[in-house]
Design a protein around this motif. Structure first.
Motif, PDB file in Angstrom:
ATOM      1  N   GLY A 670       0.786  -1.224   0.000  1.00 36.28           N
ATOM      2  CA  GLY A 670       0.000   0.000   0.000  1.00 36.28           C
ATOM      3  C   GLY A 670       0.811   1.263   0.000  1.00 36.28           C
ATOM      4  O   GLY A 670       0.299   2.346  -0.302  1.00 36.28           O
ATOM      5  N   ARG A 671       2.101   1.148   0.338  1.00 32.67           N
ATOM      6  CA  ARG A 671       2.973   2.316   0.361  1.00 32.67           C
ATOM      7  C   ARG A 671       4.324   1.897  -0.207  1.00 32.67           C
ATOM      8  O   ARG A 671       4.926   0.930   0.249  1.00 32.67           O
ATOM      9  CB  ARG A 671       3.140   2.844   1.779  1.00 32.67           C
ATOM     10  N   VAL A 672       4.804   2.623  -1.208  1.00 33.90           N
ATOM     11  CA  VAL A 672       6.097   2.347  -1.819  1.00 33.90           C
ATOM     12  C   VAL A 672       6.944   3.604  -1.743  1.00 33.90           C
ATOM     13  O   VAL A 672       6.489   4.686  -2.124  1.00 33.90           O
ATOM     14  CB  VAL A 672       5.940   1.893  -3.285  1.00 33.90           C
ATOM     15  N   HIS A 673       8.173   3.459  -1.237  1.00 33.05           N
ATOM     16  CA  HIS A 673       9.106   4.589  -1.129  1.00 33.05           C
ATOM     17  C   HIS A 673      10.254   4.366  -2.094  1.00 33.05           C
ATOM     18  O   HIS A 673      10.918   3.324  -2.057  1.00 33.05           O
ATOM     19  CB  HIS A 673       9.634   4.727   0.296  1.00 33.05           C
ATOM     20  N   LEU A 674      10.492   5.325  -2.962  1.00 30.47           N
ATOM     21  CA  LEU A 674      11.553   5.239  -3.962  1.00 30.47           C
ATOM     22  C   LEU A 674      12.599   6.305  -3.650  1.00 30.47           C
ATOM     23  O   LEU A 674      12.325   7.504  -3.766  1.00 30.47           O
ATOM     24  CB  LEU A 674      10.982   5.455  -5.367  1.00 30.47           C
ATOM     25  N   PRO A 675      13.802   5.904  -3.247  1.00 30.47           N
ATOM     26  CA  PRO A 675      14.859   6.886  -2.956  1.00 30.47           C
ATOM     27  C   PRO A 675      15.221   7.692  -4.208  1.00 30.47           C
ATOM     28  O   PRO A 675      15.220   7.172  -5.312  1.00 30.47           O
ATOM     29  CB  PRO A 675      16.041   6.016  -2.498  1.00 30.47           C
ATOM     30  N   LEU A 676      15.540   8.956  -3.998  1.00 30.25           N
ATOM     31  CA  LEU A 676      15.943   9.846  -5.095  1.00 30.25           C
ATOM     32  C   LEU A 676      17.422  10.170  -4.937  1.00 30.25           C
ATOM     33  O   LEU A 676      17.814  11.307  -4.681  1.00 30.25           O
ATOM     34  CB  LEU A 676      15.096  11.121  -5.089  1.00 30.25           C
ATOM     35  N   GLY A 677      18.264   9.166  -5.074  1.00 27.43           N
ATOM     36  CA  GLY A 677      19.696   9.364  -4.953  1.00 27.43           C
ATOM     37  C   GLY A 677      20.209  10.311  -6.022  1.00 27.43           C
ATOM     38  O   GLY A 677      19.705  10.356  -7.140  1.00 27.43           O
ATOM     39  N   GLY A 678      21.244  11.078  -5.669  1.00 30.50           N
ATOM     40  CA  GLY A 678      21.853  11.994  -6.628  1.00 30.50           C
ATOM     41  C   GLY A 678      21.200  13.343  -6.717  1.00 30.50           C
ATOM     42  O   GLY A 678      21.674  14.216  -7.443  1.00 30.50           O
ATOM     43  N   ASP A 696      -8.146   5.049 -10.486  1.00 30.13           N
ATOM     44  CA  ASP A 696      -9.608   5.181 -10.535  1.00 30.13           C
ATOM     45  C   ASP A 696     -10.028   6.458  -9.829  1.00 30.13           C
ATOM     46  O   ASP A 696      -9.723   6.637  -8.641  1.00 30.13           O
ATOM     47  CB  ASP A 696     -10.288   3.977  -9.875  1.00 30.13           C
ATOM     48  N   ALA A 697     -10.731   7.317 -10.542  1.00 32.12           N
ATOM     49  CA  ALA A 697     -11.099   8.621  -9.989  1.00 32.12           C
ATOM     50  C   ALA A 697     -12.027   8.517  -8.797  1.00 32.12           C
ATOM     51  O   ALA A 697     -12.002   9.379  -7.912  1.00 32.12           O
ATOM     52  CB  ALA A 697     -11.740   9.486 -11.078  1.00 32.12           C
ATOM     53  N   ASP A 698     -12.880   7.480  -8.755  1.00 32.52           N
ATOM     54  CA  ASP A 698     -13.854   7.367  -7.678  1.00 32.52           C
ATOM     55  C   ASP A 698     -13.337   6.574  -6.482  1.00 32.52           C
ATOM     56  O   ASP A 698     -14.070   6.345  -5.528  1.00 32.52           O
ATOM     57  CB  ASP A 698     -15.143   6.724  -8.202  1.00 32.52           C
ATOM     58  N   LEU A 699     -12.085   6.126  -6.525  1.00 34.23           N
ATOM     59  CA  LEU A 699     -11.475   5.461  -5.378  1.00 34.23           C
ATOM     60  C   LEU A 699     -10.442   6.418  -4.785  1.00 34.23           C
ATOM     61  O   LEU A 699      -9.355   6.593  -5.312  1.00 34.23           O
ATOM     62  CB  LEU A 699     -10.802   4.147  -5.805  1.00 34.23           C
ATOM     63  N   ARG A 700     -10.822   7.052  -3.654  1.00 36.84           N
ATOM     64  CA  ARG A 700      -9.936   8.026  -3.043  1.00 36.84           C
ATOM     65  C   ARG A 700      -8.858   7.334  -2.209  1.00 36.84           C
ATOM     66  O   ARG A 700      -8.909   6.141  -1.967  1.00 36.84           O
ATOM     67  CB  ARG A 700     -10.749   8.969  -2.150  1.00 36.84           C
ATOM     68  N   GLY A 701      -7.879   8.115  -1.796  1.00 34.38           N
ATOM     69  CA  GLY A 701      -6.823   7.599  -0.938  1.00 34.38           C
ATOM     70  C   GLY A 701      -5.476   7.485  -1.613  1.00 34.38           C
ATOM     71  O   GLY A 701      -4.521   6.981  -1.009  1.00 34.38           O
ATOM     72  N   ASP A 702      -5.363   7.955  -2.874  1.00 38.30           N
ATOM     73  CA  ASP A 702      -4.070   7.932  -3.565  1.00 38.30           C
ATOM     74  C   ASP A 702      -3.279   9.184  -3.158  1.00 38.30           C
ATOM     75  O   ASP A 702      -3.754  10.302  -3.357  1.00 38.30           O
ATOM     76  CB  ASP A 702      -4.265   7.928  -5.084  1.00 38.30           C
ATOM     77  N   LYS A 703      -2.068   8.989  -2.639  1.00 40.31           N
ATOM     78  CA  LYS A 703      -1.275  10.128  -2.165  1.00 40.31           C
ATOM     79  C   LYS A 703       0.158  10.022  -2.655  1.00 40.31           C
ATOM     80  O   LYS A 703       0.689   8.935  -2.840  1.00 40.31           O
ATOM     81  CB  LYS A 703      -1.296  10.197  -0.635  1.00 40.31           C
ATOM     82  N   VAL A 704       0.752  11.194  -2.833  1.00 40.96           N
ATOM     83  CA  VAL A 704       2.126  11.295  -3.306  1.00 40.96           C
ATOM     84  C   VAL A 704       2.870  12.285  -2.408  1.00 40.96           C
ATOM     85  O   VAL A 704       2.325  13.334  -2.053  1.00 40.96           O
ATOM     86  CB  VAL A 704       2.192  11.763  -4.774  1.00 40.96           C
ATOM     87  N   SER A 705       4.122  11.957  -2.043  1.00 42.51           N
ATOM     88  CA  SER A 705       4.915  12.854  -1.205  1.00 42.51           C
ATOM     89  C   SER A 705       6.370  12.810  -1.636  1.00 42.51           C
ATOM     90  O   SER A 705       6.866  11.777  -2.094  1.00 42.51           O
ATOM     91  CB  SER A 705       4.802  12.450   0.272  1.00 42.51           C
ATOM     92  N   LEU A 747      11.774  19.259  -2.158  1.00 40.60           N
ATOM     93  CA  LEU A 747      12.350  18.004  -1.697  1.00 40.60           C
ATOM     94  C   LEU A 747      12.444  18.019  -0.182  1.00 40.60           C
ATOM     95  O   LEU A 747      12.770  19.030   0.422  1.00 40.60           O
ATOM     96  CB  LEU A 747      13.743  17.793  -2.290  1.00 40.60           C
ATOM     97  N   GLY A 748      12.167  16.860   0.430  1.00 41.11           N
ATOM     98  CA  GLY A 748      12.259  16.758   1.876  1.00 41.11           C
ATOM     99  C   GLY A 748      13.693  16.584   2.343  1.00 41.11           C
ATOM    100  O   GLY A 748      14.648  16.659   1.574  1.00 41.11           O
ATOM    101  N   VAL A 749      13.852  16.343   3.647  1.00 41.55           N
ATOM    102  CA  VAL A 749      15.183  16.199   4.233  1.00 41.55           C
ATOM    103  C   VAL A 749      15.949  15.060   3.585  1.00 41.55           C
ATOM    104  O   VAL A 749      17.119  15.178   3.253  1.00 41.55           O
ATOM    105  CB  VAL A 749      15.050  15.960   5.762  1.00 41.55           C
ATOM    106  N   ASP A 750      15.288  13.928   3.418  1.00 43.03           N
ATOM    107  CA  ASP A 750      15.909  12.764   2.795  1.00 43.03           C
ATOM    108  C   ASP A 750      15.173  12.528   1.493  1.00 43.03           C
ATOM    109  O   ASP A 750      14.162  11.837   1.458  1.00 43.03           O
ATOM    110  CB  ASP A 750      15.787  11.556   3.720  1.00 43.03           C
ATOM    111  N   PRO A 751      15.639  13.100   0.370  1.00 46.91           N
ATOM    112  CA  PRO A 751      14.850  13.071  -0.863  1.00 46.91           C
ATOM    113  C   PRO A 751      14.402  11.667  -1.246  1.00 46.91           C
ATOM    114  O   PRO A 751      15.193  10.740  -1.357  1.00 46.91           O
ATOM    115  CB  PRO A 751      15.817  13.643  -1.901  1.00 46.91           C
ATOM    116  N   GLY A 752      13.114  11.527  -1.415  1.00 49.35           N
ATOM    117  CA  GLY A 752      12.521  10.256  -1.815  1.00 49.35           C
ATOM    118  C   GLY A 752      11.097  10.492  -2.259  1.00 49.35           C
ATOM    119  O   GLY A 752      10.441  11.455  -1.850  1.00 49.35           O
ATOM    120  N   LEU A 753      10.602   9.617  -3.115  1.00 50.29           N
ATOM    121  CA  LEU A 753       9.245   9.714  -3.645  1.00 50.29           C
ATOM    122  C   LEU A 753       8.416   8.605  -3.025  1.00 50.29           C
ATOM    123  O   LEU A 753       8.749   7.418  -3.161  1.00 50.29           O
ATOM    124  CB  LEU A 753       9.274   9.579  -5.167  1.00 50.29           C
ATOM    125  N   THR A 754       7.366   8.985  -2.322  1.00 46.35           N
ATOM    126  CA  THR A 754       6.484   8.004  -1.677  1.00 46.35           C
ATOM    127  C   THR A 754       5.132   7.996  -2.381  1.00 46.35           C
ATOM    128  O   THR A 754       4.509   9.046  -2.546  1.00 46.35           O
ATOM    129  CB  THR A 754       6.299   8.322  -0.191  1.00 46.35           C
TER     130      THR A 754
END
Length: 775
Positions: A670-678, A696-705, A747-754
């Protein structure tokens, strides 16, 4: 019989203010090694001692005038060293006068021009809000990673006392961080939880309150990001506060400090300091009135009397009556006498200009087992003269091999980027380039292949030779078991763009379909329709087609372009593409194909490099794609996206990277974190283009950080809690099962895409990021 504890830095500083020069000698002994470790990162070896002596001299002058540090001597000294190097460079280049040099007191950290904005990060602001003693213990124990026994003399505590003080300081840092975070209005349902996170981290909540926090944080990306930073404040200190105090060379400083022995010879070093004070301009010496003026006169004698022994805490402050008997008093001229004439200071000849190189090396995105990736090396000449010809020896870990370049080019992974020419070598690659001009930077990106047996954590390194100059660097992160490897990377005045569309839609003759296509009301999901092919190009030679509008920045050119396409079937194949203004389609074969399993069956994602085709086409207009392998039916998707890195004269110098993910998000993951090295410039503005399939537009709860809270896309419903809402840049209508989203953030303190989703299951395809560099 008890053993008397050594005096703390704070007590020694107070003794110096009362005229005790030997106290300053002990401060020199304690901290000169750190000053040298930092100075070595900026100046030539022959200049290191001059920088160190000048820095200690400035602090002594400030302490004598009632300024300077109270207890946090180390961080104050490091700030002065950086400022001293900066001022020396300006003075030698004629940008600074001697009058400016005398007016100096670093009340706040000296922010390197390449790190502007770092001081605004939440963790840095929280650190700077703490009392000086707490900042000092956090710096020594968490940033420099010293043992409590090593820190104890500096703070006048036992090792256990240091550990206890560090614990209290960390708790205070967490509370300060939370207070600053609460200063910006959070969502109404987040405020009670944010107020409990400090106690949650130290297991201070009841079981019921802890469960409430668990449930909220699992579904709130913003609070989850805050929790991660609170849980690992030590990493935040090293990533943000370390470079804030030391500058972009923090890694080199930490390594040099760890290798250096405890500095001895305080007397010799301090005599160099006092020698500088005697040679200083008269207006600087005048500032040393009172106790420190006497200190200058009796420095040598006090050092001899102290004989290197620990200095006892002085009695209550009292005016200094005179010099010790072993030293002749300084004669004070009578009013009738003519003051002694001070000969003018000799004019110091300007040293010959030199090149000064600084290098970094990183894995872009991630180096993932059994996947290709990119290793990026960046080099800058901070000196005042051009370097000699550059030779870079890139050392790759076992199991990581260079992929020879397939073509020549000016940017990115071509192997001849920015004048570099590379060839395979025994342990990696050997690259050469013409000399680097003063003040200029260069970047080299090498495409590599990681074997399935490569050692986890093994990291690349580089050595740069330029005549007699030699610099080295090693990546902080190495081979990973999972992540998103880089497809392409480059630096410059660049930005990322992406467009796309769907090749399936709801049946036009069914009630409610037209409204759904226009995003006007319900049934906006491909799960609610039996999806049929969309054919909009009026070309009898295609059966499924759609277009998307592309607009490039004014004066921009295409650096790189990648075409991604996907459908709900395991059988991938070619796709047709038609540039703006052309009548004929071009068939594009997939270069890479990834097949993944979603709940309703297999899906593929195909990729092809179309850089040359896009670069030769019009800058603006509608791109068409057609006839990708697809299947019709309920819950089916098919679509495409064109992802670009382009030059933009209006943008500042930036870093850009494209990551290939092809990762399922949802269900068990349900949650995937991808490091943004470099991507080093944390807290810098970034633009992100995301390509996602089967949202799916009618299924809420998709988030990006990106590490700084949930983010909303600029298109579609613009909902941070429903990012994957079947909308695509360049397309006006609903793009069923296809998302091409643009997001702006820091970008946050420890750059990564969640990427997180509560109810939906999606295939996260690719991400393109451009972030402002600080140099």
């Amino acid at each position: 019989m008890g053993v008397e504890s050594p005096q703390s830095d704070a007590e020694l500083l107070q003794a110096v203010r009362e005229g005790n020069a030997a106290a300053y000698g002990l401060l020199y002994e304690r901290h000169a090694a750190a000053a040298r470790a930092l100075a070595k990162q900026f100046v030539r070896r022959v200049e290191v001692e001059d920088v160190v002596a000048e820095s200690f001299t400035k602090i002594l002058d400030l302490v004598g005038r009632g300024g300077g540090p109270e207890s946090g001597f180390r961080t104050y000294l490091l700030t002065v060293v950086r400022r001293t190097v900066h001022d020396r460079s300006r003075f030698e280049s004629g940008e600074m006068t001697t009058g400016e040099i005398g007016e100096y007191d670093p009340g706040v950290p000296f922010v390197d021009p390449s790190l502007v904005g770092l001081e605004k990060s939440l963790i840095a602001r929280a650190f700077l809000s703490l009392p000086e003693r707490w900042r000092a213990v956090l710096w020594h124990t968490e940033v420099e990673r010293c043992r409590p026994a090593e820190v104890a003399p500096l703070l006048g505590l036992s090792a256990n006392g240091v550990a206890a003080l560090a614990y209290r300081a960390r708790e205070a840092l967490r509370q300060a961080y939370l207070q600053i975070h609460l200063g910006s209005p959070p969502r109404h349902d987040c405020r009670p939880v944010l107020g409990k996170l400090g106690a949650y981290v130290r297991d201070g909540l009841t079981r019921r309150d802890a469960k409430d926090v668990d449930e909220h944080v699992s579904g709130c990306e913003e609070c989850h990001g805050v929790l991660l930073e609170l849980t690992d404040v030590n990493r935040g200190l090293r990533v943000m506060v370390g470079p804030l105090i030391v500058g972009p060379v923090f890694g080199g400083y930490a390594a040099a400090l760890a290798k250096s022995a405890v500095a001895g010879g305080g007397a010799g070093g301090l005599l160099r300091v006092f020698g500088r004070l005697r040679r200083a301009p008269r207006h600087q010496q005048a500032a040393m009135a009172g106790g420190v003026a006497v200190t200058m006169a009796v420095a040598a004698g006090l050092l001899l009397v102290s004989d290197g022994k620990a200095i006892r805490k002085p009695a209550a402050a009292a005016p200094v009556a005179g010099a010790p008997a072993s030293v002749q008093p300084v004669p004070v001229p009578r009013q009738s006498e003519e003051p002694a004439r001070v000969p003018p200071a000799p004019v110091r000849s300007k040293p010959p200009a030199q090149a000064r190189l600084r290098a970094t090396i990183d894995a872009l995105g991630s180096l993932v087992r059994a996947r290709p990736g990119i290793v990026g090396m960046r080099l800058r000449n901070y000196g005042e003269a051009a370097s000699e010809r550059l030779t870079a020896f890139v050392y790759l870990p076992a199991g990581v091999a260079l992929i020879p370049p397939a073509r020549r080019g000016r940017h990115g992974t071509a192997g001849t980027a920015d004048g570099w020419s590379c060839r395979p070598a025994a342990r990696g690659a050997r690259c050469a380039r013409a000399p680097l001009a003063a003040g200029q930077g260069t970047a080299l990106f090498l495409r590599v292949r990681v074997s399935g047996e490569a050692q986890e954590g093994a990291a690349p390194a580089v050595r740069i030779d330029a005549g007699s100059l030699r610099v080295k660097a090693q990546a902080e992160e190495g081979v990973r078991l999972a992540g998103a490897p880089a497809r392409f990377a480059t630096d410059g005045r660049v930005a990322v763009r992406a467009i796309g569309n769907s090749l399936l839609s709801c049946p036009e003759d069914r009630e409610g379909c037209l409204e759904a296509r226009r995003r006007q009301r319900g049934q906006r999901d491909n799960d609610l329709w039996s999806m049929t092919v969309l054919d909009r190009d009026n070309d009898p030679g295609t059966h499924a087609s759609s277009g998307a509008e592309l607009t490039l920045p004014k004066g921009g050119k295409v650096v790189w372009a990648g075409l991604y396409w996907s459908a709900s079937t395991a059988e991938a194949g070619p796709i047709k593409i038609r540039p703006p203004g052309r009548r004929e389609y071009v068939t594009v074969q997939p270069g890479d194909v990834a097949v993944r399993d979603l709940p309703l069956g297999p899906v593929y994602q195909a990729y092809a490099d179309v850089s040359e085709l896009v670069a030769a086409s019009r800058r603006h207009g509608t791109w068409w794609a057609a006839d990708a392998p697809l299947e019709e039916g309920v819950s089916r998707h098919a679509g495409w996206s064109l992802v670009l890195i382009v030059t933009d004269p209006a943008e500042p110098y930036s870093q850009a990277v494209v990551l290939d993910a092809a990762t399922v998000v949802g269900g068990a993951a349900g949650r995937v974190h991808l490091p943004l090295g470099g991507l080093r410039p944390a807290a810098s503005p970034a633009r992100v283009e995301l390509v996602t399939w089967e949202g799916d537009a009618d299924l809420r709860g998709d988030k990006v950080s990106l590490g700084s809270g949930a983010l909303a896309p600029v298109g579609g419903d613009r909902d941070a809690a429903n990012v994957f809402d079947e909308s695509s840049s360049g397309a006006a209508e609903m793009t069923f099962g296809v998302d091409v989203d643009t997001i702006s953030a820091e970008l946050g303190v420890d750059p990564g895409l969640t990427i997180a989703t509560d109810k939906d299951v999606v295939l996260f395809g690719a991400a393109a990021l451009s972030v402002r560099a600080r140099s």
